[in-house]
Design a protein around this motif. Structure first.
Motif, PDB file in Angstrom:
ATOM      1  N   GLN A   1      32.840  45.709  30.476  1.00  0.00           N
ATOM      2  CA  GLN A   1      33.340  46.500  29.340  1.00  0.00           C
ATOM      3  C   GLN A   1      34.714  46.011  28.904  1.00  0.00           C
ATOM      4  O   GLN A   1      34.986  45.842  27.717  1.00  0.00           O
ATOM      5  CB  GLN A   1      33.466  47.971  29.746  1.00  0.00           C
ATOM      6  N   GLY A   2      35.583  45.784  29.883  1.00  0.00           N
ATOM      7  CA  GLY A   2      36.932  45.291  29.571  1.00  0.00           C
ATOM      8  C   GLY A   2      36.879  43.954  28.864  1.00  0.00           C
ATOM      9  O   GLY A   2      37.624  43.716  27.902  1.00  0.00           O
ATOM     10  N   ARG A   3      35.989  43.077  29.323  1.00  0.00           N
ATOM     11  CA  ARG A   3      35.831  41.761  28.681  1.00  0.00           C
ATOM     12  C   ARG A   3      35.357  41.905  27.243  1.00  0.00           C
ATOM     13  O   ARG A   3      35.880  41.239  26.340  1.00  0.00           O
ATOM     14  CB  ARG A   3      34.812  40.945  29.469  1.00  0.00           C
ATOM     15  N   LEU A   4      34.370  42.775  27.027  1.00  0.00           N
ATOM     16  CA  LEU A   4      33.825  42.970  25.680  1.00  0.00           C
ATOM     17  C   LEU A   4      34.887  43.526  24.736  1.00  0.00           C
ATOM     18  O   LEU A   4      35.000  43.094  23.596  1.00  0.00           O
ATOM     19  CB  LEU A   4      32.619  43.901  25.720  1.00  0.00           C
ATOM     20  N   LEU A   5      35.657  44.493  25.212  1.00  0.00           N
ATOM     21  CA  LEU A   5      36.710  45.086  24.382  1.00  0.00           C
ATOM     22  C   LEU A   5      37.812  44.072  24.072  1.00  0.00           C
ATOM     23  O   LEU A   5      38.348  44.054  22.968  1.00  0.00           O
ATOM     24  CB  LEU A   5      37.307  46.311  25.069  1.00  0.00           C
ATOM     25  N   ARG A   6      38.130  43.212  25.019  1.00  0.00           N
ATOM     26  CA  ARG A   6      39.169  42.201  24.810  1.00  0.00           C
ATOM     27  C   ARG A   6      38.710  41.171  23.783  1.00  0.00           C
ATOM     28  O   ARG A   6      39.482  40.709  22.942  1.00  0.00           O
ATOM     29  CB  ARG A   6      39.484  41.510  26.143  1.00  0.00           C
ATOM     30  N   ASP A   7      37.419  40.758  23.874  1.00  0.00           N
ATOM     31  CA  ASP A   7      36.906  39.754  22.969  1.00  0.00           C
ATOM     32  C   ASP A   7      36.818  40.260  21.539  1.00  0.00           C
ATOM     33  O   ASP A   7      36.995  39.484  20.592  1.00  0.00           O
ATOM     34  CB  ASP A   7      35.514  39.279  23.432  1.00  0.00           C
TER      35      ASP A   7
END
Length: 160
Positions: free
Chosen positions: A152-158
């Motif tokens: 989730q953190g990766r998706l939000l950062r991207d």
């Protein structure tokens, strides 16, 4: 007259941490306990040495003890150096000891040391947790949850 020292009671200097415990156990209640140490043990802890990875706490004869905690011998110690894995007495109120003893005896819980730290006044403390062991499927669930949060953190950062 000496100048009064500033109040820094919130400061913590963590010396040893049991990071695996959050994965291995369901943590239910936390306690802060003092720990009875010899002089060379305090010096070794101040140098950041010490491990509580395989340690646990137990209640014997109305007293709480930290068992199997490793505080290595102090490098500059003399012949009065301490034993690295000796049981160390935990300083708790009598009521707290009775509560812990009851939980361990009746409910099958375990006393796990989470961290050893120095509080703002320079006193060595142990953070204890009353815990229940996780089964294998619970551990798998924890791994899935942790991986999903990371994703989730990766998706939000991207996106941003």
């Amino acid at each position: 007259m000496a100048r009064p020292r500033p109040l820094e009671f919130d400061k913590k200097k963590i010396v040893a941490e049991n990071r695996k415990a959050r994965y291995e156990y369901f943590l239910e209640e936390f306690f802060e306990a003092g720990i009875a140490l010899h002089g060379t043990e305090v010096k070794a802890l101040r140098f950041g040495e010490g491990s509580i990875a395989e340690s646990y706490a137990e209640v014997r004869n109305g007293e709480a003890w930290l068992v199997n905690a490793n505080i290595p011998e102090f490098s500059h110690g003399n012949r009065f150096n301490h034993e690295p894995k000796r049981p160390r007495k935990l300083l708790l109120h009598e009521r707290q000891v009775e509560k812990l003893h009851g939980a361990v005896a009746r409910e099958g819980m375990t006393l796990i040391p989470m961290s050893i730290y120095f509080n703002g006044r320079g006193r060595a403390k142990v953070e204890l947790a009353l815990a229940k062991g996780k089964k294998t499927h619970d551990k798998r669930e924890s791994i899935k949850e942790r991986d999903w949060k990371r994703e989730q953190g990766r998706l939000l950062r991207d996106r941003g």
